[in-house]
Design a protein around this motif. Structure first.
Motif, PDB file in Angstrom:
ATOM      1  N   VAL A   9     132.169  91.414 -45.390  1.00  0.00           N
ATOM      2  CA  VAL A   9     132.111  90.901 -46.756  1.00  0.00           C
ATOM      3  C   VAL A   9     131.199  91.718 -47.670  1.00  0.00           C
ATOM      4  N   SER A  10     130.465  92.659 -47.147  1.00  0.00           N
ATOM      5  CA  SER A  10     129.543  93.443 -47.952  1.00  0.00           C
ATOM      6  C   SER A  10     130.295  94.234 -49.020  1.00  0.00           C
ATOM      7  N   THR A  11     129.704  94.303 -50.206  1.00  0.00           N
ATOM      8  CA  THR A  11     130.299  95.051 -51.318  1.00  0.00           C
ATOM      9  C   THR A  11     129.868  96.512 -51.323  1.00  0.00           C
ATOM     10  N   LEU A  12     129.176  96.951 -50.297  1.00  0.00           N
ATOM     11  CA  LEU A  12     128.670  98.314 -50.204  1.00  0.00           C
ATOM     12  C   LEU A  12     129.804  99.339 -50.107  1.00  0.00           C
ATOM     13  N   ASN A  13     129.728 100.368 -50.949  1.00  0.00           N
ATOM     14  CA  ASN A  13     130.697 101.470 -50.912  1.00  0.00           C
ATOM     15  C   ASN A  13     129.973 102.798 -51.097  1.00  0.00           C
ATOM     16  N   LEU A  14     130.544 103.830 -50.513  1.00  0.00           N
ATOM     17  CA  LEU A  14     129.974 105.176 -50.558  1.00  0.00           C
ATOM     18  C   LEU A  14     131.093 106.189 -50.780  1.00  0.00           C
ATOM     19  N   LEU A  15     130.853 107.145 -51.662  1.00  0.00           N
ATOM     20  CA  LEU A  15     131.784 108.259 -51.885  1.00  0.00           C
ATOM     21  C   LEU A  15     131.205 109.492 -51.188  1.00  0.00           C
ATOM     22  N   PRO A  16     131.488 109.661 -49.891  1.00  0.00           N
ATOM     23  CA  PRO A  16     130.843 110.730 -49.123  1.00  0.00           C
ATOM     24  C   PRO A  16     131.163 112.130 -49.625  1.00  0.00           C
ATOM     25  N   GLN A  17     132.324 112.338 -50.213  1.00  0.00           N
ATOM     26  CA  GLN A  17     132.692 113.677 -50.674  1.00  0.00           C
ATOM     27  C   GLN A  17     131.785 114.180 -51.799  1.00  0.00           C
ATOM     28  N   LYS A  18     131.115 113.261 -52.518  1.00  0.00           N
ATOM     29  CA  LYS A  18     130.215 113.657 -53.597  1.00  0.00           C
ATOM     30  C   LYS A  18     128.746 113.607 -53.192  1.00  0.00           C
ATOM     31  N   SER A  48     125.289  95.027 -41.642  1.00  0.00           N
ATOM     32  CA  SER A  48     123.855  94.790 -41.716  1.00  0.00           C
ATOM     33  C   SER A  48     123.333  94.922 -43.147  1.00  0.00           C
ATOM     34  N   CYS A  49     124.198  95.273 -44.069  1.00  0.00           N
ATOM     35  CA  CYS A  49     123.802  95.414 -45.476  1.00  0.00           C
ATOM     36  C   CYS A  49     123.505  94.045 -46.065  1.00  0.00           C
ATOM     37  N   MET A  50     122.302  93.889 -46.654  1.00  0.00           N
ATOM     38  CA  MET A  50     121.943  92.624 -47.281  1.00  0.00           C
ATOM     39  C   MET A  50     122.117  92.689 -48.792  1.00  0.00           C
ATOM     40  N   GLU A  51     122.752  93.733 -49.266  1.00  0.00           N
ATOM     41  CA  GLU A  51     123.105  93.909 -50.674  1.00  0.00           C
ATOM     42  C   GLU A  51     121.890  93.838 -51.604  1.00  0.00           C
ATOM     43  N   CYS A  52     120.797  94.458 -51.189  1.00  0.00           N
ATOM     44  CA  CYS A  52     119.597  94.468 -52.021  1.00  0.00           C
ATOM     45  C   CYS A  52     119.717  95.454 -53.179  1.00  0.00           C
ATOM     46  N   PRO A  60     120.451 109.733 -56.232  1.00  0.00           N
ATOM     47  CA  PRO A  60     120.454 110.594 -57.415  1.00  0.00           C
ATOM     48  C   PRO A  60     121.859 111.040 -57.844  1.00  0.00           C
ATOM     49  N   MET A  61     122.815 110.943 -56.954  1.00  0.00           N
ATOM     50  CA  MET A  61     124.186 111.357 -57.278  1.00  0.00           C
ATOM     51  C   MET A  61     125.071 110.165 -57.669  1.00  0.00           C
ATOM     52  N   SER A  62     124.538 108.955 -57.603  1.00  0.00           N
ATOM     53  CA  SER A  62     125.277 107.728 -57.941  1.00  0.00           C
ATOM     54  C   SER A  62     126.581 107.599 -57.152  1.00  0.00           C
ATOM     55  N   VAL A  63     126.519 107.920 -55.865  1.00  0.00           N
ATOM     56  CA  VAL A  63     127.717 107.831 -55.019  1.00  0.00           C
ATOM     57  C   VAL A  63     127.742 106.555 -54.185  1.00  0.00           C
ATOM     58  N   ILE A  64     126.707 105.726 -54.325  1.00  0.00           N
ATOM     59  CA  ILE A  64     126.639 104.458 -53.606  1.00  0.00           C
ATOM     60  C   ILE A  64     126.734 103.329 -54.618  1.00  0.00           C
ATOM     61  N   THR A  65     127.587 102.368 -54.327  1.00  0.00           N
ATOM     62  CA  THR A  65     127.671 101.175 -55.154  1.00  0.00           C
ATOM     63  C   THR A  65     127.550  99.951 -54.262  1.00  0.00           C
ATOM     64  N   VAL A  66     126.941  98.925 -54.803  1.00  0.00           N
ATOM     65  CA  VAL A  66     126.813  97.647 -54.104  1.00  0.00           C
ATOM     66  C   VAL A  66     126.600  96.584 -55.171  1.00  0.00           C
ATOM     67  N   ASN A  67     127.214  95.455 -54.982  1.00  0.00           N
ATOM     68  CA  ASN A  67     127.072  94.363 -55.927  1.00  0.00           C
ATOM     69  C   ASN A  67     125.808  93.592 -55.567  1.00  0.00           C
ATOM     70  N   ALA A  68     124.676  94.106 -56.031  1.00  0.00           N
ATOM     71  CA  ALA A  68     123.385  93.490 -55.725  1.00  0.00           C
ATOM     72  C   ALA A  68     123.270  92.135 -56.426  1.00  0.00           C
ATOM     73  N   ASN A  69     122.384  91.311 -55.937  1.00  0.00           N
ATOM     74  CA  ASN A  69     122.092  89.978 -56.473  1.00  0.00           C
ATOM     75  C   ASN A  69     123.155  88.944 -56.133  1.00  0.00           C
ATOM     76  N   VAL A  70     124.038  89.239 -55.193  1.00  0.00           N
ATOM     77  CA  VAL A  70     125.023  88.243 -54.781  1.00  0.00           C
ATOM     78  C   VAL A  70     124.915  87.919 -53.300  1.00  0.00           C
ATOM     79  N   GLY A  71     124.246  88.751 -52.550  1.00  0.00           N
ATOM     80  CA  GLY A  71     124.198  88.578 -51.099  1.00  0.00           C
ATOM     81  C   GLY A  71     122.965  87.845 -50.629  1.00  0.00           C
ATOM     82  N   CYS A  72     122.702  87.999 -49.358  1.00  0.00           N
ATOM     83  CA  CYS A  72     121.595  87.295 -48.723  1.00  0.00           C
ATOM     84  C   CYS A  72     120.236  87.739 -49.236  1.00  0.00           C
ATOM     85  N   ALA A  73     120.107  88.989 -49.650  1.00  0.00           N
ATOM     86  CA  ALA A  73     118.827  89.442 -50.198  1.00  0.00           C
ATOM     87  C   ALA A  73     118.477  88.614 -51.418  1.00  0.00           C
TER      88      ALA A  73
END
Length: 98
Positions: A9-18, A48-52, A60-73
């Protein structure tokens, strides 16, 4: 013991190519969700992502996104601020991580 949250259910995403492989995500993630392989970040344990949001804010490359403030953190922090128990508003008395 490593914390596990709700599966898949984690909203964590990564664009590894960038990704430049700077390793900031590995430094700031409190649960070891990332590693660096072949000079790129890799998500090794998405459950294991707590969406903090620390990884996304420090990338610095803004290749990680996560919908923070909605998860267990968010639930844990809300509990601290209210002076009570963690509550992620998932319909239970406890945070989903408990």
């Amino acid at each position: 013991m490593k914390h596990k949250y709700l599966k898949n259910v984690s909203t964590l995403n990564l664009l590894p190519q960038k990704c430049t492989g700077c390793g900031k995500c590995t430094e700031v993630c409190p649960h070891g969700v990332f590693t660096i392989e072949n000079m790129k970040a890799v998500i090794i344990d998405k459950n294991s992502c707590m969406e903090c949001g620390a990884c996304a804010k420090n990338c610095p490359m803004s290749v990680i996104t996560v919908n923070a403030n909605v998860g267990c953190a968010s639930g844990i922090i809300a509990g601290w601020l209210a002076g009570g128990e963690p509550n992620c508003s998932c319909g239970t008395d406890k945070c989903c991580a408990c």
